[in-house]
Design a protein around this motif. Structure first.
Motif, short mmCIF file in Angstrom:
data_model
loop_
_atom_site.label_atom_id
_atom_site.label_comp_id
_atom_site.label_asym_id
_atom_site.label_seq_id
_atom_site.Cartn_x
_atom_site.Cartn_y
_atom_site.Cartn_z
N ASP A 21 0.83 -1.19 -0.05
CA ASP A 21 0.12 0.07 0.02
C ASP A 21 0.89 1.31 -0.06
O ASP A 21 0.24 2.39 -0.12
CB ASP A 21 -0.88 0.13 1.28
CG ASP A 21 -2.13 -1.02 1.02
OD1 ASP A 21 -2.50 -1.31 0.01
OD2 ASP A 21 -2.52 -1.30 2.01
N LYS A 22 2.16 1.06 0.32
CA LYS A 22 3.05 2.16 0.43
C LYS A 22 3.47 2.90 -1.13
O LYS A 22 3.53 2.14 -1.86
CB LYS A 22 4.16 2.00 1.03
CG LYS A 22 4.13 1.68 2.58
CD LYS A 22 3.78 2.63 3.41
CE LYS A 22 3.49 2.29 5.00
NZ LYS A 22 3.13 3.47 5.67
N PRO A 23 3.65 4.18 -1.18
CA PRO A 23 3.93 4.61 -2.39
C PRO A 23 5.45 4.33 -2.65
O PRO A 23 6.16 4.04 -1.67
CB PRO A 23 3.65 6.25 -2.16
CG PRO A 23 3.08 6.58 -1.14
CD PRO A 23 2.88 5.01 -0.27
N ALA A 24 6.00 4.14 -4.04
CA ALA A 24 7.44 3.87 -4.16
C ALA A 24 8.55 4.81 -3.66
O ALA A 24 9.44 4.18 -3.09
CB ALA A 24 7.48 3.81 -5.74
N ASN A 25 8.18 5.89 -3.42
CA ASN A 25 9.08 6.91 -2.86
C ASN A 25 9.09 6.66 -1.25
O ASN A 25 10.51 6.73 -0.89
CB ASN A 25 8.82 8.35 -3.32
CG ASN A 25 7.32 8.83 -2.41
OD1 ASN A 25 6.43 8.02 -2.55
ND2 ASN A 25 7.04 10.02 -2.43
N GLU A 26 7.95 6.42 -0.79
CA GLU A 26 8.19 6.20 0.78
C GLU A 26 8.86 4.65 1.00
O GLU A 26 9.67 4.69 1.90
CB GLU A 26 6.82 5.97 1.25
CG GLU A 26 6.62 5.89 2.84
CD GLU A 26 5.11 5.91 3.38
OE1 GLU A 26 5.12 5.76 4.39
OE2 GLU A 26 4.27 6.36 2.61
N ILE A 32 12.34 3.98 3.11
CA ILE A 32 12.35 3.20 4.17
C ILE A 32 13.72 2.38 3.97
O ILE A 32 14.52 1.99 4.77
CB ILE A 32 10.98 2.40 4.15
CG1 ILE A 32 9.97 2.87 4.77
CG2 ILE A 32 11.33 1.21 5.32
CD1 ILE A 32 8.56 2.17 4.68
N ILE A 33 13.79 1.75 2.98
CA ILE A 33 14.94 0.94 2.33
C ILE A 33 16.37 1.91 2.46
O ILE A 33 17.24 1.17 3.10
CB ILE A 33 14.96 0.46 0.98
CG1 ILE A 33 13.73 -0.42 0.67
CG2 ILE A 33 16.32 -0.22 0.58
CD1 ILE A 33 13.25 -0.72 -0.50
N MET A 34 16.23 3.08 2.22
CA MET A 34 17.60 3.93 2.29
C MET A 34 17.76 3.91 3.91
O MET A 34 19.14 4.09 4.37
CB MET A 34 17.45 5.13 1.72
CG MET A 34 17.41 4.85 0.07
SD MET A 34 18.92 3.89 -0.60
CE MET A 34 20.28 5.06 -0.10
N GLY A 35 17.02 4.26 4.62
CA GLY A 35 17.05 4.43 6.04
C GLY A 35 17.62 3.25 6.78
O GLY A 35 18.60 3.20 7.62
#
Length: 581
Positions: free
Chosen positions: A118-123, A127-130
């Motif tokens: 449900d999350k947008p690609a940029n979000e 999350i992954i980069m964090g």
């Protein structure tokens, strides 16, 4: 009923792999166990946490997958074995609970996946980069995956990544070393599959570079915890498997094996040539190189007093000796063994070799050579002991007995007396006065010790040896008399006390009292436990014989009063003998 057939698994793996897997299981390294039907999943902590999945095929064979590097070439790795052992150790209730946990986790996993979708690609990217920013090595892994996905990494790039995975640092703390190799293992999970895409000679080059790099960084890392072992095992395995695939001539392979056998260049390295499955032709060339090297060293002259030179020559000859053994060429073996013979111990080995082949005259000759080189007391003693055995083989029984008796006279201890007694049976030379001679010798030495030390028997062991002799001969009366007049070991008093308990109960208790006082007087918890165990043993022995325990309990009461300030001892007495303390 067991979920996995451990016998079937054990037959499919090397014994070392199975033992390592058992070690992981026994050390409780298996966690997060989930069981769904015939499938088991778990995490296993090695140098890194690996995910393992096990299931039974239709034929009943255990199928395994693991995220460790070894799973790429092993059908069942040590981590999978650990999981199988863990699963089979569970009771029916525990198996049911594991299935229930799997259902719960499956539901949670599905919900979490739906939440991510449900999350947008940029979000999701944020999350992954964090997550990656929290770990330098996780970031490096994903950069590596990105680069390798676009274009296979070159040998040079992989070489740089090996250096990055094993940075030169001074690391000594246990946790820091564990973290260092956990990070290294994590990166090598990416490096090894990428290396496998390169040609064989480049695979060899990169794995060899990694071994050399590992040896280099270990110079400044205290890995006494063995955190490098998984990586070391994988690298060594890769080298030994790649060796025969190399596009080298037999001469080149033999030369490489020889160079890495002649000298230890690295501490972390496969065992050369044992770990390398070299072909017969390569082996022949390798042995020829060893022979040439031995001849050169001997021609140049070997300083046998220099342990490095002698060790190097011994190492070269050892591989040729093994070859001669395999061919049952004893003459070649003897010739090679003689090449490195220098000191007394070396010639005793040659004598033993000859004796084992029943070449007794040759054995006698080399024993004489050993005697000639024996300059220290322990070397002479070793020669004499070997000569006794040789004289027995030659049926020279009187000569064997004479040497053995002199050895006993030089060092009269009870174990030596027992050896002489056995030797009498072997030789048939029975001396009716043997026991009396031993007793007189020990008495004489005890008296000499008493005079020279003004009665301070603690400086000599002969009073104790004589008491052991009396006990061995079951001469209880002399043993009682000797123990009453001399300072001897507490352990001997305890032995004697046990022997005379039935006939002389009060004297036995007095001996126990003296021994226990010495033990408790050491003032440490181990001594207190030793004393308590002895008291428990005495009580049990008396009760088993339906004997009166009154004297024992009176002694315990006396000990309790004497050592009342030793609180830990008093605690044990109150626990086991409450009516006495």
């Amino acid at each position: 009923m067991s979920m996995f057939d451990l016998n079937e698994i054990e037959q499919r793996v090397a014994s070392k792999t199975y033992d390592l897997g058992y070690g992981l299981y026994a050390s409780n390294n298996v966690s997060k166990l989930l069981i769904v039907g015939d499938q088991a999943m778990a995490s296993v902590a090695g140098q890194y946490k690996y995910k393992v999945t096990l299931e039974n095929s239709e034929s009943g064979q255990c199928m395994a997958s693991c995220t460790c590097p070894a799973a790429d070439y092993q059908g069942i790795c040590k981590h999978a074995i650990a999981v199988a052992l863990k699963v089979n150790s569970l009771s029916a209730t525990e198996l049911a609970n594991a299935n229930a946990d799997a259902t719960t986790q499956g539901n949670e996993r599905g919900a979490l996946m739906a939440w991510f979708l449900d999350k947008p690609a940029n979000e999701l990217t944020d999350i992954i980069m964090g997550f990656l920013d929290e770990s330098e090595h996780e970031y490096d892994k994903w950069v590596f995956m990105m680069s390798n996905d676009k274009q296979a990494m070159s040998t040079g790039e992989l070489s740089k990544l090996i250096t990055k995975a094993l940075p030169k640092k001074s690391v000594w703390g246990w946790n820091e070393v564990r973290s260092y190799f956990a990070d290294a293992d994590s990166l090598f999970e990416m490096i090894f599959p990428a290396i496998e895409k390169r040609p064989v000679d480049q695979q060899w080059q990169l794995n060899f570079k990694a071994v050399v790099r590992l040896n280099t960084v270990l110079e400044d890392i205290d890995d006494s915890g063995g955190f490098r072992f998984d990586l070391e095992e994988q690298l060594n395995q890769n080298l030994t498997e790649l060796f025969n695939q190399l596009p080298w001539s037999d001469e080149q392979k033999a030369q490489w094996i020889f160079e890495h056998f002649e000298d230890y260049k690295y501490d972390v390295f496969p065992n050369v040539p044992h770990d390398f499955d070299i072909t017969p032709s390569v082996n022949t060339l390798f042995l020829a190189l060893c022979t040439t090297a031995i001849e050169k060293r001997l021609h140049a002259g070997v300083d046998f007093d220099d342990w490095r030179q002698k060790s190097a020559l011994t190492r070269l000859t050892s591989i040729l000796i093994k070859q001669a053994q395999a061919q049952d060429d004893w003459q070649a073996q003897l010739r090679l063994i003689k090449l490195t013979a220098h000191d007394s111990a070396d010639y005793l080995k040659i004598a033993a070799f000859c004796k084992a082949r029943n070449d007794l005259l040759d054995a006698e000759y080399y024993l004489k050579q050993a005697y000639q080189r024996a300059s220290k007391p322990h070397e002479v003693l070793a020669c004499k002991r070997d000569e006794i055995e040789l004289r027995l083989e030659l049926s020279e029984f009187r000569a064997a007995w004479a040497i053995a008796w002199q050895l006993f006279v030089d060092n009269p201890i009870v174990n030596g007396f027992k050896d002489l007694h056995v030797l009498q049976q072997k030789t048939g030379i029975i001396d009716a006065q043997f026991a009396q001679k031993v007793e007189q010798l020990l008495l004489s030495l005890s008296e000499q010790g008493a005079k020279s030390n003004q009665g301070a028997y603690r400086f000599t062991n002969y009073p104790s040896e004589l008491l052991d002799f009396y006990i061995d001969q079951n001469d209880i009366e002399k043993a009682r008399s000797w123990a009453a007049k001399h300072e001897v070991k507490s352990s001997q008093l305890i032995t004697l006390a046990g022997l005379i308990m039935a006939q002389y109960p009060q004297e036995s208790i007095d001996l126990y009292h003296k021994s226990l006082s010495n033990i408790i007087g050491q003032t440490n918890n181990d001594a207190y436990r030793e004393a308590t165990n002895l008291l428990i043993k005495i009580e049990k022995s008396l009760k088993d014989k339906n004997a009166d325990c009154t004297l024992l309990y009176e002694m315990i009461t006396t000990l309790a009063k004497k050592f009342k300030q030793k609180r830990n001892m008093m605690k044990l007495l109150r626990e086991y003998f409450p009516h006495c303390s």
